[in-house]
Scaffold this motif. Structure first.
Motif, mmCIF file in Angstrom:
data_model
loop_
_atom_site.group_PDB
_atom_site.id
_atom_site.type_symbol
_atom_site.label_atom_id
_atom_site.label_comp_id
_atom_site.label_asym_id
_atom_site.label_seq_id
_atom_site.Cartn_x
_atom_site.Cartn_y
_atom_site.Cartn_z
ATOM 1 N N ASP A 121 12.443 8.659 -3.202
ATOM 2 C CA ASP A 121 11.608 8.045 -2.580
ATOM 3 C C ASP A 121 10.929 8.775 -1.532
ATOM 4 N N GLN A 195 4.825 -0.022 -2.087
ATOM 5 C CA GLN A 195 5.367 1.323 -2.910
ATOM 6 C C GLN A 195 4.154 2.003 -3.599
ATOM 7 N N SER A 270 8.918 4.573 -3.237
ATOM 8 C CA SER A 270 7.479 4.766 -3.329
ATOM 9 C C SER A 270 7.464 6.403 -3.587
#
Length: 298
Positions: A121, A195, A270
């Motif tokens: 992420d 995201q 994300s």
């Protein structure tokens, strides 16, 4: 590319089967790695979990492309399935790397599958190939997957790690699950939808893999993602527009965590990954935007 002999592991998968079709249509000789006795000169027997490869069958290959591995999104991530994902990739890659390194005349290039899961992420910030690995199961898996190719690198074989994004295709991969939902009018954003998802059209994925085989200057990690990552919210809007369906639903993060378990962290995470090295090497995308990619898949 001159007519070449190219071995492909994972030739029956979404990306592998498309790559094989592309190579064969251009007159190349393709050798498929199969998990049974070979039935001809165009097949090589292997067993990735047992680290067995009939190396003699790879003799004369100009390139070896390894795309084998159990699907990340095919099952809930139980400990048993995580072991299946890891063993197929890590043990299989190590076996192939050792096999090509043992040949008297090794292939000129070993293209090894990997994934943008390497970065974990990364929030809203763009990341390219210089970024370090993230935290969690997928980054750890990708690191081990790439490290497993050490034998090929140490033998002086040009080794490229194809860090692939979310492949936009009608059947298979992430979009193979999204299309039926959106067609049924059940599509919607996941979590808050902010995201970033780094996608790549299947056509561009195949073209990029062939570019990696052909481009002598490329080795090490190369991101195979479209140059314009978009948010899940933007993807939801495009899917609704292209398929002419409303997208009223949103799946709250807590529900995703219940349904998907550990995998939910990667769905909600994300990753704004850009293909810096691919673009610098002269590659041109046919479908750089998400709407282009979705329409191409349909």
């Amino acid at each position: 590319m001159e007519r070449s002999r190219i071995a492909v592991a994972g030739a029956s998968g979404l990306i592998g089967s498309a790559l094989v079709r592309s190579l064969v249509s251009d007159g190349h000789e393709v050798v498929r790695l199969v998990r049974r006795a070979a039935r001809g000169g165009d097949e090589v027997c292997w067993d990735p979990e047992r680290q067995y490869v009939d190396a003699a069958g790879l003799a004369g290959c100009d390139a070896v492309v390894n795309l084998a591995g159990a699907g990340v999104g095919d099952h809930r991530w139980t400990e048993a399935y995580k072991k299946t994902m890891r063993d197929g990739r890590v043990l299989g890659t190590a076996a192939l790397a050792e096999a090509v390194a043992s040949l008297d005349t090794p292939p000129r290039v070993f293209v090894c599958g990997s994934a943008i899961g390497f970065y974990g992420d990364t929030g809203d910030g763009e990341v390219d190939e210089s970024a370090p690995p993230g935290d969690g199961f997928l980054p750890e898996l990708c690191v081990a997957w790439e490290e497993a190719a050490a034998a090929a690198q140490e033998a002086g074989i040009r080794t490229v790690f194809a860090r692939t994004g979310l492949v936009v295709a009608r059947r298979g991969g992430a979009w193979g699950r999204l299309f039926p939902l959106f067609k049924a009018g059940l599509g919607g954003r996941l979590g808050d939808g902010r995201q970033y998802w780094s996608f790549v059209a299947l056509h561009d994925e195949v073209a990029a893999l062939r570019h990696l085989v052909d481009t002598e200057s490329l080795s090490g990690p190369v991101n195979l993602t479209a140059p314009q990552p978009v948010t899940n919210r933007e993807i939801t809007a495009v899917m609704g527009r292209v398929l002419h369906r409303p997208t009223p639903f949103a799946v709250p993060a807590p529900v995703l965590r219940v349904v998907l378990g550990e995998m939910a962290g990667d769905v909600l995470g994300s990753a704004r990954v850009v293909p810096k090295r691919l673009l610098e090497s002269g590659f041109s995308f046919a479908f750089p935007g998400i709407e282009d990619a979705v329409r191409a898949a349909l």
